[in-house]
Every structure is written in C-alpha cells, then in structure tokens.
Scaffold this motif. Structure first.
Motif, PDB file in Angstrom:
ATOM      1  N   SER A   1       1.260   8.261 -19.538  1.00 35.58           N
ATOM      2  CA  SER A   1       1.440   8.520 -18.222  1.00 35.58           C
ATOM      3  C   SER A   1      -0.060   7.749 -17.605  1.00 35.58           C
ATOM      4  CB  SER A   1       1.261   9.956 -17.750  1.00 35.58           C
ATOM      5  OG  SER A   1       0.023  10.675 -18.659  1.00 35.58           O
TER       6      SER A   1
ATOM      7  N   THR B   1       1.090   6.654  -4.443  1.00 34.40           N
ATOM      8  CA  THR B   1       1.908   6.298  -3.373  1.00 34.40           C
ATOM      9  C   THR B   1       3.027   5.674  -3.949  1.00 34.40           C
ATOM     10  OG1 THR B   1       0.445   6.159  -1.541  1.00 34.40           O
ATOM     11  CG2 THR B   1       2.531   5.679  -1.348  1.00 34.40           C
ATOM     12  N   LYS B   2       2.962   4.598  -4.877  1.00 39.46           N
ATOM     13  CA  LYS B   2       3.778   3.800  -5.808  1.00 39.46           C
ATOM     14  C   LYS B   2       4.566   4.821  -6.782  1.00 39.46           C
ATOM     15  CE  LYS B   2       3.942  -0.389  -8.192  1.00 39.46           C
ATOM     16  NZ  LYS B   2       3.415  -1.023  -9.351  1.00 39.46           N
ATOM     17  N   ALA B   3       3.615   5.605  -7.390  1.00 44.15           N
ATOM     18  CA  ALA B   3       4.276   6.293  -8.327  1.00 44.15           C
ATOM     19  C   ALA B   3       5.041   7.502  -7.901  1.00 44.15           C
ATOM     20  CB  ALA B   3       2.820   7.244  -9.348  1.00 44.15           C
ATOM     21  N   GLN B   4       4.736   8.019  -6.715  1.00 44.99           N
ATOM     22  CA  GLN B   4       5.617   9.078  -6.348  1.00 44.99           C
ATOM     23  C   GLN B   4       6.783   8.503  -5.474  1.00 44.99           C
ATOM     24  OE1 GLN B   4       2.891  10.939  -3.436  1.00 44.99           O
ATOM     25  NE2 GLN B   4       1.640  11.854  -4.857  1.00 44.99           N
ATOM     26  N   GLU B   5       6.821   7.274  -5.114  1.00 45.26           N
ATOM     27  CA  GLU B   5       8.083   6.677  -4.675  1.00 45.26           C
ATOM     28  C   GLU B   5       9.004   6.622  -5.652  1.00 45.26           C
ATOM     29  OE1 GLU B   5       6.825   3.192  -2.523  1.00 45.26           O
ATOM     30  OE2 GLU B   5       6.068   4.629  -0.936  1.00 45.26           O
ATOM     31  N   GLU B   6       8.304   5.968  -7.152  1.00 46.42           N
ATOM     32  CA  GLU B   6       9.313   5.649  -8.094  1.00 46.42           C
ATOM     33  C   GLU B   6      10.033   6.939  -8.787  1.00 46.42           C
ATOM     34  OE1 GLU B   6       6.723   3.877 -10.989  1.00 46.42           O
ATOM     35  OE2 GLU B   6       6.711   1.822  -9.915  1.00 46.42           O
ATOM     36  N   ASP B   7       9.101   8.149  -8.412  1.00 49.19           N
ATOM     37  CA  ASP B   7       9.531   9.390  -8.940  1.00 49.19           C
ATOM     38  C   ASP B   7      10.760   9.900  -7.946  1.00 49.19           C
ATOM     39  OD1 ASP B   7       7.965   9.804 -10.981  1.00 49.19           O
ATOM     40  OD2 ASP B   7       6.846  11.214 -10.112  1.00 49.19           O
ATOM     41  N   ARG B   8      11.065   9.433  -6.837  1.00 50.25           N
ATOM     42  CA  ARG B   8      11.882   9.919  -6.021  1.00 50.25           C
ATOM     43  C   ARG B   8      13.388   9.268  -6.285  1.00 50.25           C
ATOM     44  NH1 ARG B   8       8.736   8.870  -1.266  1.00 50.25           N
ATOM     45  NH2 ARG B   8       7.161  10.840  -1.384  1.00 50.25           N
TER      46      ARG B   8
END
Ligand SMILES: [Zn+2]
Length: 339
Positions: A245, A332-339
């Motif tokens: 992670s 922000t990038k990691a959160q977008e990938e999670d969606r």
C-alpha cells in the motif's frame, strides 16, 4: 486460568503460557499470553483494549495469541489483549469502569492511585521493563469514525523514532502519522523509555469484522518479521500478503476541539481530503442553531472525527493531517482508482 508472573514466564524456552497477571489490587486480573521461542531474540509486546470498546485490536490480539506457536518464534512475544478489562465487561467507552479515566492519559501511573493509575504503573514497571518493541492495537471507539492509519513515535530519540517509522511502514494503511507527543499514551511513554513502538488504528465506531481483524493480524506479523521474531515469509505461501500500500507520512496532525457541547454535523468522511479554509463540519444546538463552525486550517486529510451525533465540550471533534500538494495529488489519484 492460573495467575502467573511475567518475569518468571519470560525465562522459559519453547513454551506458550496463558494466564492472568495480578495488577495492584488483588481483584484486577489481566489476561496474558507469553510465547517463548527456542532461540534467544527480541521481546515484543502486543496490546489491545487500552480503550475497551476498540474491538478490532482486541480481537486481533486474541487471534494472534491463539495462532502463534513457539516453534516459529525467535525471542518472545507478550500479548495483553484486554488492558482495560473492567471497562470491557461494563461496556464503557474508552474509560476504566471504576474511575472513569482514560488509560492513555495516565502514564506513568501511580501504585497508590485509582485503578487506571495502578494499571499504568503496572504496565510501566512490570511489562515495559521486559520488552524491546511495542505494538499497540486501537480502533475507533463507539463515538469515533476513522480512516485506518498508524502512529509512529516522533519525539523519542532519533534511533527509536527511525525504528518506529520502519515498523509503521510494514502496516498496510495509507497514512503514517508521526506523533508530536513525548509521553502521551502508552506507546509514546514506551518511546521515552527507549522502546520503539507504533499505534495502529483500524475500525470504526466500536464495530469489528473478521476482515479488519485479519488485516491487523497480517500487519503485526509483518512487523514481527521485520524484527526477526518471525521467520522470513515463504514466497510460495498464499496466506502471506505483500506490503504494497502507498504511504503518506504526516508530520503535523491537527486536533480541533469543540468549544461547546451539542450536535455534530460533519461534511467529510475520514480518509477524504479538504482544502485549507473549507468547512469540515458544524456544531448545532438542539434547535438547529449553529454554535460553532469548524474549518480546515491547512489542506489536509481527515484522520478521525466524532461519529456520534452528540459532541462533548472540549473533546477533539475532528483530527486531520496536514498534507502538501504532492501528497494531495497522490491521495486524490488513489481515491479515484478506488471508485
Ligand atoms: Zn484508542
């Protein structure tokens, strides 16, 4: 279950002993598992239940005590799954039942004080005196919503802080928060004594799930491998999960207190990011009148906040970590990938 003395049991080789430690007054007993390997090595303490309704950590410590065996261990592991036993049994939140005190505010304790102070004194004199490393498992209590994160020591000696950060980097959570407290809480107090340690936060609002418990167990095992108390992972084994992670190191955490009691209406969820100046939430009275507005004093990621409707005067209503532009982009990038 028999009463044992930690000092005596740590002299063993190739044993796993479970029993009860007598703290201060005769009627307070702490469950303990002491696992001694065949070979000499480091001694690691794992605690759960310093805050008694933080069930993920408590159950993870119980699971580890069941699962670990002397044959795989070099050195020793001491597991105290439930430090605040009476709070657990009476289902208080974060407080020792007999005196209403928070164990993480009472170190170094007092042998002649209230029960919480006696427990802290016992932990320092009888337990910290025997260990080389410390892993403290926490979770969101019944009023705390949080994103999983790990604290490392930030005010101990340089060497202790470096080791603590290395331990924290084994944990599979997105945020490492470097504590700015010298002696606040068990793990920081241990740090002041020269013991590298971490505090892991995973789980919310006094809930627990087998998945969260398993994640805690795997994190503790990764730290034990780093400390060479457990052997290197077998690459072929499917149960060994890699530590992959991304980590954001937070060196400044801001704890915003409620000036007034009332109802708390947050605008964000833990783990979300907010820009400097954005409204994080409001405290209103029982008629809906706004009493207090909480704004982000820095661009930040929300670490934890009150999850109950009620908020008490002067308690931390929200805690967030200051992040730089680069970290904001990464998150922000990691959160977008999670969606
Ligand atoms: Zn806690």
């Amino acid at each position: 279950m028999k009463r044992i003395r930690l000092k005596d049991e740590l002299k063993n080789k190739n044993t796993k002993i479970q029993g009860l430690l007598t703290v201060g007054r005769e009627d307070v007993l702490l469950p303990v598992t002491v696992i001694c390997g065949k070979e000499e090595g480091k001694t690691v303490l794992v605690t759960g239940g310093i805050h008694n309704a933080e069930y993920v950590g408590i159950q993870a410590a119980i699971t580890l005590a069941e699962a670990l065996v002397p044959a795989e261990i070099t050195g020793r592991i001491v597991i105290l799954p439930l430090v605040n036993t009476t709070g657990f049994e009476h289902r208080t939140m974060s407080l020792v039942y007999e005196d209403g005190k928070n164990l993480n505010r009472e170190f170094p304790g007092n042998p002649d004080g209230t029960l919480a102070q006696q427990i802290c004194y016992f932990i320092e004199k009888e337990v910290f005196s025997e260990i080389d490393y410390y892993i403290d498992l926490h979770c969101g209590d019944g009023f705390e919503a949080l994103a999983p994160y790990v604290y490392c020591q930030g005010k101990a000696s340089e060497e202790v802080c470096r080791m603590s950060e290395q331990m924290a980097r084994q944990v599979q959570v997105p945020y490492i928060v470097q504590s700015q407290s010298g002696t606040g809480g068990a793990y920081n107090y241990a740090g002041a004594l020269g013991i590298p340690g971490i505090l892991l936060e995973r789980g919310n609002m006094a809930c627990w799930s087998p998945e969260e418990v398993e994640a805690d167990v795997q994190d503790v095992k990764r730290i034990l491998r780093l400390l060479e108390v457990l052997p290197e992972a077998q690459e072929a084994s499917e149960t060994v999960k890699k530590n992959t992670s991304p980590k954001v190191l937070i060196t400044e955490a801001i704890y915003q207190g409620a000036e007034k009691a009332g109802c708390w209406y947050p605008r964000f969820k833990p783990g979300q990011t907010a820009e400097k100046g954005e409204i994080l939430g409001e405290i209103r009275d029982y008629f809906g009148q706004v009493l207090e507005v909480h704004r982000a004093s820095e661009t930040c990621v929300i670490l934890y906040q009150i999850g109950s409707l009620t908020v008490q005067k002067q308690e931390t209503v929200i805690a967030y970590g200051k992040i730089c532009e680069e970290q904001l982009e990464l998150l922000t990038k990691a959160q977008e990938e999670d969606r």
